[in-house]
Design a protein around this motif. Structure first.
Motif, PDB file in Angstrom:
ATOM      1  N   LYS A  66       0.832  -1.212   0.000  1.00  0.00           N
ATOM      2  CA  LYS A  66       0.000   0.000   0.000  1.00  0.00           C
ATOM      3  C   LYS A  66       0.865   1.259   0.000  1.00  0.00           C
ATOM      4  N   ALA A  69       1.965   1.642  -3.472  1.00  0.00           N
ATOM      5  CA  ALA A  69       0.799   2.094  -4.257  1.00  0.00           C
ATOM      6  C   ALA A  69       0.550   3.576  -4.061  1.00  0.00           C
ATOM      7  N   LYS A  73       0.709   6.364  -6.969  1.00  0.00           N
ATOM      8  CA  LYS A  73      -0.477   7.175  -7.237  1.00  0.00           C
ATOM      9  C   LYS A  73      -0.082   8.603  -7.602  1.00  0.00           C
ATOM     10  N   ILE A  84      -3.947   3.919 -10.081  1.00  0.00           N
ATOM     11  CA  ILE A  84      -3.692   3.079  -8.916  1.00  0.00           C
ATOM     12  C   ILE A  84      -4.986   2.854  -8.133  1.00  0.00           C
ATOM     13  N   ILE A  86      -5.722   1.930  -4.555  1.00  0.00           N
ATOM     14  CA  ILE A  86      -5.048   1.821  -3.268  1.00  0.00           C
ATOM     15  C   ILE A  86      -5.590   0.655  -2.452  1.00  0.00           C
ATOM     16  N   SER A  89      -4.180  -2.392  -3.835  1.00  0.00           N
ATOM     17  CA  SER A  89      -2.734  -2.307  -4.104  1.00  0.00           C
ATOM     18  C   SER A  89      -2.439  -2.799  -5.522  1.00  0.00           C
ATOM     19  N   SER A  90      -3.175  -2.259  -6.481  1.00  0.00           N
ATOM     20  CA  SER A  90      -3.035  -2.707  -7.860  1.00  0.00           C
ATOM     21  C   SER A  90      -2.767  -1.535  -8.794  1.00  0.00           C
ATOM     22  N   ILE A  91      -2.176  -1.867  -9.946  1.00  0.00           N
ATOM     23  CA  ILE A  91      -1.834  -0.884 -10.974  1.00  0.00           C
ATOM     24  C   ILE A  91      -2.673  -1.198 -12.206  1.00  0.00           C
ATOM     25  N   ILE A 105       0.364  -5.390  -6.570  1.00  0.00           N
ATOM     26  CA  ILE A 105       1.591  -5.252  -5.783  1.00  0.00           C
ATOM     27  C   ILE A 105       1.406  -6.094  -4.523  1.00  0.00           C
ATOM     28  N   SER A 110       7.028  -6.532  -3.324  1.00  0.00           N
ATOM     29  CA  SER A 110       7.062  -5.190  -2.737  1.00  0.00           C
ATOM     30  C   SER A 110       8.472  -4.771  -2.321  1.00  0.00           C
TER      31      SER A 110
END
Length: 204
Positions: A66, A69, A73, A84, A86, A89-91, A105, A110
Motif C-alpha cells: 500500500k 501504491a 499514485k 492506482i 489503493i 494495491s493494484s496498478i 503489488i 514489494s
C-alpha cells in the motif's frame, strides 16, 4: 473438534518458535564469547531474517504494497498512462484501444524481503557502529524502495508500448534483472567494499 486441534497446533507452533528464538539467542552469545565472528554474523543474519520475515508476513503483509501504491499514485498524476487502486494495491495500465492490464503489488514483489535481508545482515555486520547502522539502514531502505518503484515503472512503460503479451518479459525478466542489479550494487557498497578496503589497509 477440528477447531480445537487447529488452536492446539497454532499454540504449539508458537511455543516451538519461542524455543527456537531462545536457542538462537543462546548460540549467538556463545559465538560472541568465543569470538567466532563469521559464524556469529551468518547465524545472526539468517535468524533475524527468519524472525522479521515471519513477523512482517503476519502483521505487515499489506503495509509495504500500500505504501508503494501511494507513491505510484502521485507518479500517475504526471505520467497519466496508468492509475492506482489503493484498496487493492493494484496498478491499472492503459494498453490502448480501451484495454487495460492490472498488476497487483503483493508482499513478494514489494521489496519487503530484500529490505529485511539487508537489515538483517547490516545488524550483525561488525564494521559499522550502531549509529552508522541506523543511517545506512534507512538509506538502504530508501534505495531498495526506489529500485522497486523504478522496476514497476519500467514494467508499466513496456506494457504501455507493447501490450499485455510483453508482461512476462517486462515483469519477470527485465524488471527483476534491473531491480536485483541495483540491490546488488547496494550490497557491494555496504558490505563488500568496506571489507576490501579493510583488507588492503591491513596489508600495508
Amino acid at each position: 473438534m477440528v477447531r480445537i486441534l487447529n488452536n492446539l497446533v497454532y499454540y504449539m507452533m508458537k511455543i516451538l518458535m519461542l524455543f527456537a528464538v531462545i536457542i538462537w539467542l543462546y548460540l549467538l552469545t556463545l559465538l560472541k564469547r568465543t569470538k567466532l565472528s563469521a559464524y556469529y554474523f551468518w547465524l545472526g543474519s539468517v535468524g533475524l531474517f527468519i524472525i522479521l520475515a515471519s513477523i512482517s508476513n503476519i502483521c505487515f503483509a499489506q503495509v509495504m504494497p500500500k505504501f508503494i501504491a501511494e507513491i505510484l499514485k502521485y507518479i500517475s498524476y504526471i505520467l497519466k498512462n496508468f492509475s492506482i487502486n489503493i484498496s487493492q494495491s493494484s496498478i491499472l495500465i492503459n494498453i490502448g484501444s480501451n484495454n487495460y492490464a492490472e498488476l497487483f503489488i503483493n508482499y513478494e514483489c514489494s521489496g519487503m524481503l530484500e529490505t529485511i535481508a539487508f537489515i538483517s545482515m547490516l545488524t550483525f555486520f561488525p564494521i559499522y557502529e550502531n549509529g552508522e547502522k541506523l543511517i545506512i539502514g534507512f538509506l538502504g531502505f530508501i534505495w531498495i524502495l526506489i529500485a522497486n518503484i523504478v522496476r514497476l515503472l519500467i514494467t508499466i512503460t513496456i506494457l504501455d508500448y507493447y501490450g499485455i503479451n510483453a508482461l512476462f518479459i517486462a515483469h519477470s525478466i527485465i524488471g527483476r534483472v534491473i531491480f536485483y542489479v541495483v540491490v546488488i550494487l547496494l550490497y557491494y557498497q555496504v558490505f563488500t567494499k568496506p571489507q576490501i578496503i579493510r583488507g588492503w589497509s591491513k596489508s600495508f
